[in-house]
Design a protein around this motif. Structure first.
Motif, PDB file in Angstrom:
ATOM      1  N   ALA A 134     -25.068  15.961   7.518  1.00  0.00           N
ATOM      2  CA  ALA A 134     -23.967  16.800   7.995  1.00  0.00           C
ATOM      3  C   ALA A 134     -24.485  17.832   8.994  1.00  0.00           C
ATOM      4  O   ALA A 134     -25.684  18.123   9.060  1.00  0.00           O
ATOM      5  CB  ALA A 134     -23.300  17.500   6.810  1.00  0.00           C
ATOM      6  N   THR A 135     -23.566  18.377   9.769  1.00  0.00           N
ATOM      7  CA  THR A 135     -23.900  19.444  10.707  1.00  0.00           C
ATOM      8  C   THR A 135     -23.677  20.785  10.028  1.00  0.00           C
ATOM      9  O   THR A 135     -22.573  21.046   9.524  1.00  0.00           O
ATOM     10  CB  THR A 135     -23.020  19.360  11.964  1.00  0.00           C
ATOM     11  OG1 THR A 135     -23.240  18.091  12.598  1.00  0.00           O
ATOM     12  CG2 THR A 135     -23.363  20.483  12.938  1.00  0.00           C
ATOM     13  N   PRO A 136     -24.698  21.648   9.968  1.00  0.00           N
ATOM     14  CA  PRO A 136     -24.499  22.943   9.303  1.00  0.00           C
ATOM     15  C   PRO A 136     -23.505  23.810  10.070  1.00  0.00           C
ATOM     16  O   PRO A 136     -23.429  23.756  11.299  1.00  0.00           O
ATOM     17  CB  PRO A 136     -25.896  23.569   9.301  1.00  0.00           C
ATOM     18  CG  PRO A 136     -26.648  22.866  10.376  1.00  0.00           C
ATOM     19  CD  PRO A 136     -26.074  21.483  10.469  1.00  0.00           C
ATOM     20  N   VAL A 137     -22.749  24.603   9.322  1.00  0.00           N
ATOM     21  CA  VAL A 137     -21.811  25.531   9.963  1.00  0.00           C
ATOM     22  C   VAL A 137     -22.552  26.757  10.483  1.00  0.00           C
ATOM     23  O   VAL A 137     -22.065  27.459  11.383  1.00  0.00           O
ATOM     24  CB  VAL A 137     -20.685  25.954   8.995  1.00  0.00           C
ATOM     25  CG1 VAL A 137     -19.822  24.767   8.645  1.00  0.00           C
ATOM     26  CG2 VAL A 137     -21.237  26.609   7.736  1.00  0.00           C
ATOM     27  N   GLU A 138     -23.715  27.027   9.906  1.00  0.00           N
ATOM     28  CA  GLU A 138     -24.541  28.125  10.406  1.00  0.00           C
ATOM     29  C   GLU A 138     -25.977  27.878   9.963  1.00  0.00           C
ATOM     30  O   GLU A 138     -26.232  27.270   8.916  1.00  0.00           O
ATOM     31  CB  GLU A 138     -24.058  29.479   9.884  1.00  0.00           C
ATOM     32  CG  GLU A 138     -24.772  30.660  10.535  1.00  0.00           C
ATOM     33  CD  GLU A 138     -24.227  32.024  10.111  1.00  0.00           C
ATOM     34  OE1 GLU A 138     -24.963  33.006  10.281  1.00  0.00           O
ATOM     35  OE2 GLU A 138     -23.084  32.089   9.605  1.00  0.00           O
ATOM     36  N   ALA A 139     -26.922  28.348  10.780  1.00  0.00           N
ATOM     37  CA  ALA A 139     -28.343  28.247  10.449  1.00  0.00           C
ATOM     38  C   ALA A 139     -29.021  29.558  10.803  1.00  0.00           C
ATOM     39  O   ALA A 139     -28.687  30.198  11.815  1.00  0.00           O
ATOM     40  CB  ALA A 139     -28.994  27.092  11.208  1.00  0.00           C
ATOM     41  N   ARG A 140     -29.962  29.962   9.965  1.00  0.00           N
ATOM     42  CA  ARG A 140     -30.714  31.181  10.215  1.00  0.00           C
ATOM     43  C   ARG A 140     -32.197  30.912  10.008  1.00  0.00           C
ATOM     44  O   ARG A 140     -32.582  30.248   9.039  1.00  0.00           O
ATOM     45  CB  ARG A 140     -30.282  32.316   9.272  1.00  0.00           C
ATOM     46  CG  ARG A 140     -28.887  32.841   9.509  1.00  0.00           C
ATOM     47  CD  ARG A 140     -28.668  34.161   8.799  1.00  0.00           C
ATOM     48  NE  ARG A 140     -29.586  35.194   9.285  1.00  0.00           N
ATOM     49  CZ  ARG A 140     -29.505  36.490   8.926  1.00  0.00           C
ATOM     50  NH1 ARG A 140     -28.560  36.866   8.073  1.00  0.00           N
ATOM     51  NH2 ARG A 140     -30.356  37.372   9.391  1.00  0.00           N
ATOM     52  N   VAL A 141     -33.014  31.436  10.877  1.00  0.00           N
ATOM     53  CA  VAL A 141     -34.470  31.315  10.757  1.00  0.00           C
ATOM     54  C   VAL A 141     -35.035  32.714  10.524  1.00  0.00           C
ATOM     55  O   VAL A 141     -34.757  33.641  11.286  1.00  0.00           O
ATOM     56  CB  VAL A 141     -35.095  30.693  12.012  1.00  0.00           C
ATOM     57  CG1 VAL A 141     -36.623  30.677  11.900  1.00  0.00           C
ATOM     58  CG2 VAL A 141     -34.560  29.280  12.226  1.00  0.00           C
ATOM     59  N   THR A 142     -35.801  32.849   9.461  1.00  0.00           N
ATOM     60  CA  THR A 142     -36.446  34.123   9.136  1.00  0.00           C
ATOM     61  C   THR A 142     -37.944  33.906   9.185  1.00  0.00           C
ATOM     62  O   THR A 142     -38.477  33.079   8.439  1.00  0.00           O
ATOM     63  CB  THR A 142     -36.041  34.613   7.738  1.00  0.00           C
ATOM     64  OG1 THR A 142     -34.620  34.542   7.589  1.00  0.00           O
ATOM     65  CG2 THR A 142     -36.500  36.042   7.504  1.00  0.00           C
ATOM     66  N   ARG A 143     -38.601  34.621  10.060  1.00  0.00           N
ATOM     67  CA  ARG A 143     -40.044  34.435  10.239  1.00  0.00           C
ATOM     68  C   ARG A 143     -40.812  35.527   9.490  1.00  0.00           C
ATOM     69  O   ARG A 143     -40.502  36.715   9.620  1.00  0.00           O
ATOM     70  CB  ARG A 143     -40.401  34.468  11.730  1.00  0.00           C
ATOM     71  CG  ARG A 143     -39.794  33.295  12.504  1.00  0.00           C
ATOM     72  CD  ARG A 143     -40.077  33.421  13.998  1.00  0.00           C
ATOM     73  NE  ARG A 143     -39.423  32.350  14.741  1.00  0.00           N
ATOM     74  CZ  ARG A 143     -39.997  31.197  15.066  1.00  0.00           C
ATOM     75  NH1 ARG A 143     -41.262  30.971  14.700  1.00  0.00           N
ATOM     76  NH2 ARG A 143     -39.338  30.282  15.735  1.00  0.00           N
ATOM     77  N   TRP A 144     -41.799  35.081   8.735  1.00  0.00           N
ATOM     78  CA  TRP A 144     -42.677  36.007   8.022  1.00  0.00           C
ATOM     79  C   TRP A 144     -44.082  35.856   8.606  1.00  0.00           C
ATOM     80  O   TRP A 144     -44.907  35.124   8.099  1.00  0.00           O
ATOM     81  CB  TRP A 144     -42.664  35.701   6.523  1.00  0.00           C
ATOM     82  CG  TRP A 144     -41.319  35.941   5.897  1.00  0.00           C
ATOM     83  CD1 TRP A 144     -40.413  35.010   5.512  1.00  0.00           C
ATOM     84  CD2 TRP A 144     -40.736  37.216   5.607  1.00  0.00           C
ATOM     85  NE1 TRP A 144     -39.290  35.622   4.990  1.00  0.00           N
ATOM     86  CE2 TRP A 144     -39.459  36.968   5.045  1.00  0.00           C
ATOM     87  CE3 TRP A 144     -41.157  38.531   5.784  1.00  0.00           C
ATOM     88  CZ2 TRP A 144     -38.619  38.009   4.637  1.00  0.00           C
ATOM     89  CZ3 TRP A 144     -40.310  39.561   5.380  1.00  0.00           C
ATOM     90  CH2 TRP A 144     -39.069  39.286   4.807  1.00  0.00           C
ATOM     91  N   ASP A 145     -44.304  36.550   9.717  1.00  0.00           N
ATOM     92  CA  ASP A 145     -45.606  36.494  10.382  1.00  0.00           C
ATOM     93  C   ASP A 145     -46.624  37.295   9.571  1.00  0.00           C
ATOM     94  O   ASP A 145     -46.397  38.470   9.263  1.00  0.00           O
ATOM     95  CB  ASP A 145     -45.515  37.054  11.800  1.00  0.00           C
ATOM     96  CG  ASP A 145     -44.624  36.207  12.690  1.00  0.00           C
ATOM     97  OD1 ASP A 145     -44.592  34.973  12.490  1.00  0.00           O
ATOM     98  OD2 ASP A 145     -43.947  36.771  13.579  1.00  0.00           O
ATOM     99  N   GLY A 146     -47.738  36.655   9.232  1.00  0.00           N
ATOM    100  CA  GLY A 146     -48.730  37.328   8.404  1.00  0.00           C
ATOM    101  C   GLY A 146     -48.155  37.735   7.061  1.00  0.00           C
ATOM    102  O   GLY A 146     -48.465  38.799   6.525  1.00  0.00           O
ATOM    103  N   GLY A 147     -47.337  36.872   6.480  1.00  0.00           N
ATOM    104  CA  GLY A 147     -46.597  37.256   5.285  1.00  0.00           C
ATOM    105  C   GLY A 147     -47.358  37.149   3.975  1.00  0.00           C
ATOM    106  O   GLY A 147     -47.077  37.880   3.039  1.00  0.00           O
TER     107      GLY A 147
END
Length: 518
Positions: free
Chosen positions: A430-443
């Motif tokens: 399916a096609t998502p209605v919304e997508a979010r990317v959260t980056r944890w650099d050096g996490g």
């Protein structure tokens, strides 16, 4: 803890992640006056609440290890008792050898007590290799050893590659062949020191656990997201008179002259630090309990005088702060490496989405996939599904120690590769209605072989400076309970009690951070 005034006067806590906030909370219980300084514009560190398509979700760590008491207890103290919820399902899978396979049971961080525990995940050759463990001579672990190196020597590389790696990767985003067994899986390390057979050692650990008869869920979540925990603790800190300053990086930390010896540039010179914000308040009020050499903290154009300081920031920032007064500790912390990762959160219309049962899956690196795990958030946490009956929320995670190419891709590419892997694993197209990317650099700090010795050296150097302590994920475990335990030990230390610090240094807290698929 008693509310009697046994505090250390005015204490500055540097860092408002969960460890720093827990330290502030405990300090206020003990009668100290507290100022928390946070460089970023929010509290919470790696715990981050958010939204996608109107649904409340976690954009960072999403569960608490409930078998250790600290995190669940702090949530209750912060007023979240009625929002604590176990996972709706704890059934996870492994996506390996071309199929989703049930997560094996009867293992300790992927290390089985019997070969049969990994049937269906390992090849026949891999299962036969486990059986040889009982006949092998003793493998010495010495003062420390890499988890992957030791397990592969006893049980074969397939156990490490297919199960230990994805499980440890879900916690540390690290490489099992580099990670310290003493720090990352301490109970396995202790058992390996007294047993010739690794499978026998695992069976003994399992027997002790059965005898202890631990009941209740292994993990716990919070309605609204684990990211709401630091917000609740911060609210409690402020309600008790503590001051929390965000967007206020500390730029200098130095010892000042002891009380009675400071001159015109002493604590009264511009220092506030008190919750009331009254100029000079920190210098005009007597400290409760014994007063050590004062500290001077420069942050955001302010000079604060403190009777004690707790440094609760990642290793690079801690190294910079400690360089002037504890150069040996700073050098040790500067050598700590970190792994970066990204979380991709996808929201789908429920009518268009069908997922396998369970909470999600882990992916062994050896299978060559891009994602390392996926959580079926709406299925794992009942409150997400209840609040959003028309939506399905899925998370994937990408990025392990040493992987830089994948994290160099833009957000749209990370969403696309996540969708491709999800389709291959589950059939979801399916096609998502919304997508979010959260980056944890050096996490995520890495715990290589010898990490425990490095932590011991850092704490030895810090202990030479009265009124100074350190805490956080770099020391005793990356999980939320481990960070809180570290914070409480730091509070004890500035009160002159080193027992908890010594206990944690000798016996690291094993605490999962609740990564995807668990």
């Amino acid at each position: 803890m008693s509310g009697s005034r046994t505090g250390a006067g005015h204490v500055v806590v540097i860092g408002a992640g969960i460890a720093g906030l827990a330290a502030a909370h405990r300090l206020l219980e003990r009668g100290a006056r507290v100022t928390v300084m946070e460089a970023s514009d929010r509290v919470g560190g790696k715990l981050l609440p958010g939204e996608i398509a109107g649904a409340r979700v976690d954009l960072g760590a999403e569960s608490l290890l409930a078998r250790r008491p600290e995190a669940v207890a702090l949530a209750r103290e912060a007023g979240l008792a009625d929002r604590l919820q176990p996972p709706a399902t704890a059934t996870a899978s492994l996506w390996t050898r071309g199929a989703l396979r049930p997560m094996p049971k009867g293992h300790v961080m992927g290390v089985p007590g019997t070969a049969s525990a990994l049937a269906g995940v390992l090849s026949d050759e891999g299962l036969a290799r486990i059986e040889r463990d009982a006949d092998l001579p003793r493998t010495e672990v010495g003062d420390d050893v890499a988890v992957g190196e030791y397990v592969a020597a006893r049980l074969g590389h397939e156990v490490v590659d297919r199960l230990v790696e994805p499980l440890l990767g879900g916690v540390y985003a690290g490489d099992a062949y580099r990670l310290s067994m003493r720090s990352a899986v301490p109970q396995l390390f202790q058992a390996a020191r007294t047993h010739t057979s690794l499978t026998e050692a695992v069976r003994e650990i399992q027997s002790r656990a059965a005898t202890a008869q631990q009941t209740g869920p292994v993990f716990m979540g919070i309605q609204g997201g684990v990211g709401t925990l630091p917000l609740a603790v911060a609210e409690s800190v402020r309600a008790r008179g503590g001051e929390i300053l965000t967007g206020t990086p500390v730029t200098d930390l130095r010892r000042a002259a002891p009380p009675g010896r400071q001159g015109s540039d002493g604590p009264a010179a511009g220092g506030t630090g008190a919750a009331s914000g009254e100029p000079g308040h920190a210098a005009s009020q007597p400290a409760a309990g014994p007063t050590h050499a004062l500290w001077r903290v420069v942050a955001g154009g302010r000079l604060l005088a403190a009777d004690a300081v707790i440094v609760s920031v990642p290793a690079p920032a801690a190294a910079a702060l400690l360089r002037a007064e504890a150069p040996a500790a700073a050098a040790e912390l500067a050598a700590v490496e970190y792994a970066s990762m990204a979380l991709v959160t996808l929201a789908y219309r429920r009518a268009e989405t069908r997922l396998p049962a369970g909470s999600g899956f882990l992916v062994p690196p050896v299978d060559g996939r891009t994602i390392k795990a996926s959580t079926f958030a709406s299925q794992k946490w009942g409150w997400i599904g209840d609040e959003n009956p028309g939506l399905v929320v899925v998370r994937t995670s990408v990025g392990r120690y040493g992987e830089t190419e994948i994290l160099g891709r833009d957000d749209a590419e990370l969403v696309e590769v996540s969708r491709q892997d999800l389709k291959a694993a589950t059939g979801l197209d399916a096609t998502p209605v919304e997508a979010r990317v959260t980056r944890w650099d050096g996490g995520l700090p890495q715990y290589p072989v010898g990490h425990h010795a490095r932590v011991a050296r850092v704490r030895e150097h810090v202990a030479e400076l009265p009124g100074l302590a350190v805490c956080g994920a770099v020391y005793d475990g990356v999980g939320v309970p481990a960070c809180i335990a570290s914070a409480y030990a730091a509070v004890d230390q500035i009160h002159g009690d080193l027992r908890a610090v010594r206990q944690l240094t000798a016996h690291p807290v094993q605490s999962l951070h609740g990564g995807a698929g668990e």
